[in-house]
Design an enzyme around this catalytic site. Structure first.
Site, PDB file in Angstrom:
ATOM      1  N   PRO A  74       0.808  -1.205   0.000  1.00 42.38           N
ATOM      2  CA  PRO A  74       0.000   0.000   0.000  1.00 42.38           C
ATOM      3  C   PRO A  74       0.844   1.259   0.000  1.00 42.38           C
ATOM      4  CG  PRO A  74      -0.527  -1.441   1.847  1.00 42.38           C
ATOM      5  CD  PRO A  74       0.766  -1.860   1.305  1.00 42.38           C
ATOM      6  N   GLU A  75       0.441   2.189  -0.807  1.00 43.73           N
ATOM      7  CA  GLU A  75       1.065   3.499  -0.812  1.00 43.73           C
ATOM      8  C   GLU A  75       0.077   4.454  -0.136  1.00 43.73           C
ATOM      9  OE1 GLU A  75       2.768   4.485  -4.663  1.00 43.73           O
ATOM     10  OE2 GLU A  75       2.679   2.405  -5.275  1.00 43.73           O
TER      11      GLU A  75
END
Length: 277
Positions: free
Chosen positions: A2-3
């Site tokens: 996840p960013e």
DNA sequence: CAGATAACCTGCGTGC
DNA sequence: TGCACGCAGGTTATCT
């Protein structure tokens, strides 16, 4: 995995689903994460109420009553799902459920992370600013502090590829491998360009593309590239909006030139050789 | 100091 | 079908 957009979507969902709930129990798995999870974690959070869900870069901050905060990072493969009493495991392998928090309404928060690059730690909120990982972070890309002037200052004289500069969490915090490629496509700048050689006009385009791309990704509740799931066990909808990432050989949406893949700083990067200079 | 590289760990897709 | 290999959304320790 996840960013920033994935973590922000997670924050928003949890803000609407678990704030006000009290942690009544849970369990910590035996396998260590990137940093060891303290053995008495559950005992320490038990009885505390979830007051607010915040985010700093890719870190999720679960603020509890009594001045405590759970700092969570999902690493490459982590997820934090909220499951009601009779919910299944959302297809996640229970063998990788490393932490579970039971809430007072019978639901559970489950931290699942196959590769165990994630972080889960508990600390006093007032000491949050002293946390080494957070201390080193650059400005939020969606905040006022991040601007073309700021980026130009950081890029000046640097030899590192501009894509690596964008992914350097000390420069700007929250951009990862997928969005770095997307941002540079939007800005029309090749990922391999040396930062110090990027022109002022290009820096300005990049500085505009950063919040634009991240903002749109947040609206789509993030990107599911392989198997990322949000707190409800659902994939992000932005994957279909990715214009270059993982699209090697596919026609550029702007000029139909086949997109290229190049490794920059050990990470796959995608770009259009015609639209990006 | 800046920059490059290896390492952490598991799963999955690919090609033989 | 089985297996070896490469690769994956991140970070950091350790080299040059």
């Amino acid at each position: 995995m996840p960013e920033l957009p994935e973590v922000e979507s997670l924050r928003s969902l949890l803000d609407n689903s678990v704030v006000g709930r009290t942690i009544v129990g849970g369990r910590i798995g035996k396998k260590p994460l990137r940093r060891h999870v303290t053995r008495d974690f559950i005992a320490d959070v038990k009885g505390h109420r979830i007051e607010r869900i915040a985010r700093r870069a890719k870190y999720l901050l679960i603020e509890l009553s009594g001045g405590l905060v759970i700092v969570a990072h999902l690493g490459m493969s982590g997820s934090l799902t909220h499951r009601d009493g009779n919910a299944g495991s959302f297809g996640l392998d229970p063998a990788h459920d490393h932490a579970e928090f039971a809430l007072d309404d019978g639901s559970r928060l489950v931290f699942n992370d196959p590769r165990r690059f994630g972080i889960l730690r508990l600390m006093a909120r007032e000491r949050l600013s002293t946390l080494k990982e957070l201390e080193a972070l650059g400005p939020e890309p969606l905040g006022a502090e991040f601007s073309a002037d700021y980026l130009a200052g950081k890029a000046h004289g640097r030899k590192v590829a501009v894509k690596n500069l964008l992914m350097d969490q000390r420069i700007v915090a929250g951009i990862g491998n997928i969005y770095a490629s997307e941002i540079l496509f939007r800005a029309g700048v090749r990922p391999t360009r040396r930062s110090g050689r990027v022109t002022r006009a290009e820096i300005e385009r990049i500085a505009r593309a950063v919040p634009a791309v991240l903002g749109e990704a947040i609206e789509g509740r993030g990107t599911t590239f392989r198997n990322y799931l949000d707190s409800r066990g659902e994939p992000g909808r932005f994957a279909s909006k990715l214009l270059v990432y993982d699209r090697e050989g596919e026609p550029c949406v702007q000029c139909s030139t086949p997109l290229r893949k190049v490794v920059v700083g050990q990470r796959a990067s995608f770009y259009c050789a015609k639209c990006q200079r």
